[in-house]
Design an enzyme around this catalytic site. Structure first.
Site, short mmCIF file in Angstrom:
data_model
loop_
_atom_site.label_atom_id
_atom_site.label_comp_id
_atom_site.label_asym_id
_atom_site.label_seq_id
_atom_site.Cartn_x
_atom_site.Cartn_y
_atom_site.Cartn_z
N LYS A 103 0.83 -1.22 0.00
CA LYS A 103 0.00 0.00 0.00
C LYS A 103 0.86 1.26 0.00
O LYS A 103 0.64 2.17 -0.79
CB LYS A 103 -0.93 0.02 1.23
CG LYS A 103 -1.88 -1.16 1.31
CD LYS A 103 -2.80 -1.08 2.51
CE LYS A 103 -2.09 -1.09 3.85
NZ LYS A 103 -1.33 -2.34 4.13
N ARG A 120 11.67 -5.48 4.69
CA ARG A 120 11.35 -4.05 4.47
C ARG A 120 12.33 -3.14 5.20
O ARG A 120 12.70 -3.39 6.34
CB ARG A 120 9.93 -3.77 4.99
CG ARG A 120 9.61 -2.28 4.99
CD ARG A 120 8.14 -1.98 5.00
NE ARG A 120 7.47 -2.40 6.22
CZ ARG A 120 6.14 -2.31 6.39
NH1 ARG A 120 5.37 -1.85 5.41
NH2 ARG A 120 5.60 -2.70 7.51
N ARG A 124 -9.32 1.11 9.01
CA ARG A 124 -8.82 -0.23 9.30
C ARG A 124 -9.87 -1.07 10.01
O ARG A 124 -9.59 -2.19 10.40
CB ARG A 124 -7.60 -0.12 10.18
CG ARG A 124 -6.32 -0.63 9.45
CD ARG A 124 -5.20 -0.30 10.34
NE ARG A 124 -3.99 -1.01 10.12
CZ ARG A 124 -2.92 -0.47 9.54
NH1 ARG A 124 -2.95 0.71 8.98
NH2 ARG A 124 -1.81 -1.18 9.49
N ARG A 135 11.60 -1.38 10.72
CA ARG A 135 10.55 -1.07 11.69
C ARG A 135 10.51 -2.09 12.82
O ARG A 135 10.67 -3.27 12.61
CB ARG A 135 9.19 -1.03 10.97
CG ARG A 135 8.92 0.29 10.31
CD ARG A 135 7.70 0.26 9.43
NE ARG A 135 6.51 -0.30 10.06
CZ ARG A 135 5.31 -0.27 9.50
NH1 ARG A 135 5.14 0.31 8.32
NH2 ARG A 135 4.27 -0.82 10.10
N ARG A 149 -0.22 -8.95 13.45
CA ARG A 149 -0.83 -7.91 12.60
C ARG A 149 -1.70 -8.55 11.52
O ARG A 149 -2.74 -7.99 11.14
CB ARG A 149 0.27 -7.02 11.99
CG ARG A 149 0.86 -6.07 13.04
CD ARG A 149 2.24 -5.59 12.65
NE ARG A 149 2.24 -4.77 11.47
CZ ARG A 149 3.28 -4.69 10.63
NH1 ARG A 149 4.39 -5.38 10.86
NH2 ARG A 149 3.19 -3.92 9.58
P1 ADP Z 1 2.21 -1.85 3.21
O1 ADP Z 1 2.22 -0.35 3.16
O2 ADP Z 1 1.00 -2.45 2.56
O3 ADP Z 1 2.46 -2.41 4.59
P2 ADP Z 1 4.78 -1.61 1.81
O4 ADP Z 1 4.46 -0.74 0.64
O5 ADP Z 1 5.52 -1.01 2.97
O6 ADP Z 1 3.43 -2.37 2.33
O7 ADP Z 1 5.59 -2.87 1.25
C1 ADP Z 1 6.06 -3.91 2.12
C2 ADP Z 1 7.41 -4.43 1.62
O8 ADP Z 1 7.21 -5.12 0.37
C3 ADP Z 1 8.43 -3.33 1.35
O9 ADP Z 1 9.70 -3.83 1.71
C4 ADP Z 1 8.35 -3.10 -0.17
O10 ADP Z 1 9.60 -2.68 -0.71
C5 ADP Z 1 8.00 -4.52 -0.67
N1 ADP Z 1 7.16 -4.52 -1.88
C6 ADP Z 1 6.18 -3.64 -2.22
N2 ADP Z 1 5.62 -3.98 -3.41
C7 ADP Z 1 6.26 -5.11 -3.80
C8 ADP Z 1 6.13 -5.98 -4.95
N3 ADP Z 1 5.24 -5.74 -5.93
N4 ADP Z 1 6.94 -7.07 -5.01
C9 ADP Z 1 7.85 -7.32 -4.03
N5 ADP Z 1 8.01 -6.56 -2.94
C10 ADP Z 1 7.23 -5.47 -2.83
P1 AMP Z 2 1.14 0.74 9.01
O1 AMP Z 2 2.26 1.70 8.80
O2 AMP Z 2 -0.07 1.07 8.18
O3 AMP Z 2 1.56 -0.70 8.89
O4 AMP Z 2 0.65 0.96 10.53
C1 AMP Z 2 1.54 0.71 11.62
C2 AMP Z 2 0.74 0.67 12.92
O5 AMP Z 2 0.13 1.95 13.16
C3 AMP Z 2 -0.42 -0.34 12.97
O6 AMP Z 2 0.01 -1.65 13.28
C4 AMP Z 2 -1.29 0.30 14.06
O7 AMP Z 2 -0.76 0.06 15.35
C5 AMP Z 2 -1.15 1.80 13.77
N1 AMP Z 2 -2.18 2.26 12.82
C6 AMP Z 2 -1.99 2.72 11.55
N2 AMP Z 2 -3.17 3.06 10.99
C7 AMP Z 2 -4.13 2.78 11.89
C8 AMP Z 2 -5.55 2.89 11.92
N3 AMP Z 2 -6.23 3.33 10.84
N4 AMP Z 2 -6.21 2.53 13.05
C9 AMP Z 2 -5.54 2.09 14.13
N5 AMP Z 2 -4.21 1.94 14.18
C10 AMP Z 2 -3.50 2.28 13.09
#
Ligand code: ADP
Ligand code: AMP
Length: 218
Positions: free
Chosen positions: A13, A127, A88, A160, A171
């Protein structure tokens, strides 16, 4: 364009929101990024959110909803936004509807990114993020030009706290129980567009753009 991205942690995302928001010239609003900035800044909001984030639980709705309401009222979000990580759960989705109604507007599209859980675990455990610009990388799948360093900022990338395997599993449970029902919720609202989030980042972006264009009829 007022859009929401939904999908499990690690679906991509943040990666896609960054690309799409820049192409569409609208702000990316990531609740996770806002919380993390508050945690590292030591603010009251950060203090409230930290224990939930460390466990991989959702931050309470009253804290999250108030933060999003403030953010969407800012000038740069007046003509559109891309929400990443909010809503969420169904109560947050109802709140979002109310916030937008007060601003005299509605959502255009909710894009669901689908990917299986084993892939998500691989993605999250590799990541790495930039502390300056928030850009995300993967040590293998989307590596920076120089290992451990952001291409944009030259800053040192960090891993992270909540990307440890046991927290990732928790999660994913939270996603299944609390967030996945949003798919039915937005389908019933006629807003849902679903794509496979597998393949390269570029392939997913192309699918996302096609699905959004089809949904909003442009
Ligand atoms: P989210 O925001 O949904 O938690 P991220 O955008 O942070 O996900 O992506 C999670 C991990 O996967 C990151 O390390 C990113 O570089 C990697 N990633 C994102 N898109 C792809 C893809 N299409 N193929 C492989 N790895 C990806
Ligand atoms: P993310 O960066 O989207 O993976 O979010 C990291 C963490 O932030 C999550 O595991 C939650 O603890 C908190 N968080 C992010 N967005 C929300 C939301 N919409 N509602 C509640 N907690 C959130």
């Amino acid at each position: 364009m007022r859009a929401v991205l939904v999908g499990p942690p690690g679906a991509g995302k943040g990666t896609q929101a960054q690309i799409l928001a820049s192409e569409l010239s609208i702000p990316k609003v990531s609740t996770g990024d806002i919380f993390r900035a508050n945690v590292s800044g030591g603010t009251e909001l950060g203090k409230k959110a930290k224990e939930y984030m460390d466990r991989g639980d959702l931050v309470p709705d009253e804290v999250t909803n108030a933060m999003v309401k403030d953010r969407l009222a800012q000038d740069d979000a007046a003509t559109g936004f891309l929400l990443d990580g909010f809503p969420r759960n169904v109560p947050q989705a109802e709140t979002l509807k109310g916030i937008l109604a007060d601003l005299d507007t509605t959502l255009d599209v909710v894009l669901e990114l689908r990917v299986d859980e084993e892939e998500v675990v691989k993605r999250l455990s590799g990541r790495r993020s930039c502390p300056e610009c928030g850009r995300v990388y993967h040590v293998e799948y989307d590596a920076p030009k120089v290992a451990g360093t952001c291409d944009n900022e030259g800053a040192e990338l960090y891993q992270r706290e909540d990307d440890r395997e046991e927290t990732i599993r928790h999660r994913l449970e939270v996603y299944r129980e609390q967030t996945a029902p949003l798919v039915q919720f937005y389908e019933a609202e006629g807003l849902l567009a679903t794509i496979a989030a597998t393949g390269s980042v570029e392939e997913v972006t192309a699918r996302a753009k096609a699905a959004i264009a089809e949904k909003v009829g442009s």
